[in-house]
Scaffold this active site. Sequence first.
Site, PDB file in Angstrom:
ATOM      1  N   ASN A   6       0.942  -1.200   0.102  1.00 29.50           N
ATOM      2  CA  ASN A   6       0.175  -0.011   0.195  1.00 29.50           C
ATOM      3  C   ASN A   6       0.819   1.333  -0.110  1.00 29.50           C
ATOM      4  O   ASN A   6       2.037   1.176   0.632  1.00 29.50           O
ATOM      5  CB  ASN A   6      -0.853   0.005   1.204  1.00 29.50           C
ATOM      6  CG  ASN A   6      -1.916  -1.015   1.331  1.00 29.50           C
ATOM      7  OD1 ASN A   6      -2.532  -1.530   0.023  1.00 29.50           O
ATOM      8  ND2 ASN A   6      -2.202  -1.860   2.345  1.00 29.50           N
ATOM      9  N   GLY A 187       3.612   9.502   1.180  1.00 34.83           N
ATOM     10  CA  GLY A 187       3.896   8.969  -0.036  1.00 34.83           C
ATOM     11  C   GLY A 187       5.463   8.451  -0.406  1.00 34.83           C
ATOM     12  O   GLY A 187       6.179   9.207   0.609  1.00 34.83           O
ATOM     13  N   GLY A 188       5.592   7.384  -0.946  1.00 36.24           N
ATOM     14  CA  GLY A 188       7.166   7.186  -1.458  1.00 36.24           C
ATOM     15  C   GLY A 188       7.768   6.647  -0.143  1.00 36.24           C
ATOM     16  O   GLY A 188       8.993   6.669  -0.060  1.00 36.24           O
ATOM     17  N   ARG A 189       7.104   6.292   0.756  1.00 40.42           N
ATOM     18  CA  ARG A 189       7.635   5.808   2.215  1.00 40.42           C
ATOM     19  C   ARG A 189       8.276   6.798   3.080  1.00 40.42           C
ATOM     20  O   ARG A 189       9.102   6.237   4.018  1.00 40.42           O
ATOM     21  CB  ARG A 189       8.570   4.497   1.912  1.00 40.42           C
ATOM     22  CG  ARG A 189       7.802   3.354   1.239  1.00 40.42           C
ATOM     23  CD  ARG A 189       6.875   2.653   2.326  1.00 40.42           C
ATOM     24  NE  ARG A 189       6.176   1.391   2.057  1.00 40.42           N
ATOM     25  CZ  ARG A 189       5.076   1.265   1.598  1.00 40.42           C
ATOM     26  NH1 ARG A 189       4.621   2.259   1.409  1.00 40.42           N
ATOM     27  NH2 ARG A 189       4.701  -0.008   1.203  1.00 40.42           N
ATOM     28  N   LEU A 190       8.179   8.018   2.501  1.00 42.06           N
ATOM     29  CA  LEU A 190       8.793   9.193   3.271  1.00 42.06           C
ATOM     30  C   LEU A 190       7.772   9.639   4.402  1.00 42.06           C
ATOM     31  O   LEU A 190       7.513  10.761   4.264  1.00 42.06           O
ATOM     32  CB  LEU A 190       9.236  10.207   2.610  1.00 42.06           C
ATOM     33  CG  LEU A 190      10.536   9.993   1.479  1.00 42.06           C
ATOM     34  CD1 LEU A 190      11.015  11.306   0.791  1.00 42.06           C
ATOM     35  CD2 LEU A 190      11.871   9.430   2.301  1.00 42.06           C
TER      36      LEU A 190
END
Length: 210
Positions: A6, A187-190
């Site tokens: 996700n 978003g973007g795992r940040l």
Amino acid sequence: MSLPSNQYTKNPPLDEVDLLPDPIAQLQAWIEAAREAGMIEPGAMTLATADAQGRPSARIVLFKGAKDGGVCFYTNYESRKGCDLAGNPQAALVFWWDKLERQVRLEGRVDRLSREDAEHYFHQRYRGSQIGAVTSRQSAVVATRAELDARYDAHEQALQGQPVPLPDFWGGYRLLPESVEFWQGRGGRLHDRLRYRRDDAGWRIERLEP
Ligand SMILES: Cc1cc2nc3c(=O)[nH]c(=O)nc-3n(C[C@H](O)[C@H](O)[C@H](O)COP(=O)(O)O)c2cc1C
């Protein structure tokens, strides 16, 4: 088995200015938001303990309010977690609310709540839960389900028409946090991670890398 990977994009950025000065008040605000979002157990938290040899174990317990800067839960003092805490009072708690894409982690020392607190909370519970607490030797091995049910029935019978007495082995704990981290998906795992840490002046908030 392949599970989805996700993306977490629901939330606006989480900044220091969005947080209340007191991390317990902030935690309560997030629990309330999880309740409003329709989560069935917004107060479910994973409690991690370790025994005196450092062997960890974890299980879910329910948040039962805040007291004097700490987070409260109730359980059996003779359970595995109770034995762990007797030998090593350091513990951690983790909340995860998938509908909100939020996690909170707390770490600190655990102490017991008073007998009065336990009496007060115990007698608010459904009678069936009170009898269950009296019945269960929580964490012990039991030979059969029937044995447990028979013990419950015997207590129910013996206590008919009387209040259920609070057992000596049952009560509350309070985790007094040294650190509380608020995590919000991005978003973007940040992801955003903001951690309160106690210092001499009170609470200091620092940002952690995701
Ligand atoms: C949603 C949920 C809430 C729970 N709440 C509690 C609780 O508040 N207190 C408790 O003793 N056990 C609670 N349990 C059961 C514990 O997860 C665990 O099985 C039990 O406390 C025994 O753990 P132990 O053997 O590690 O001591 C809950 C379990 C679930 C899934």
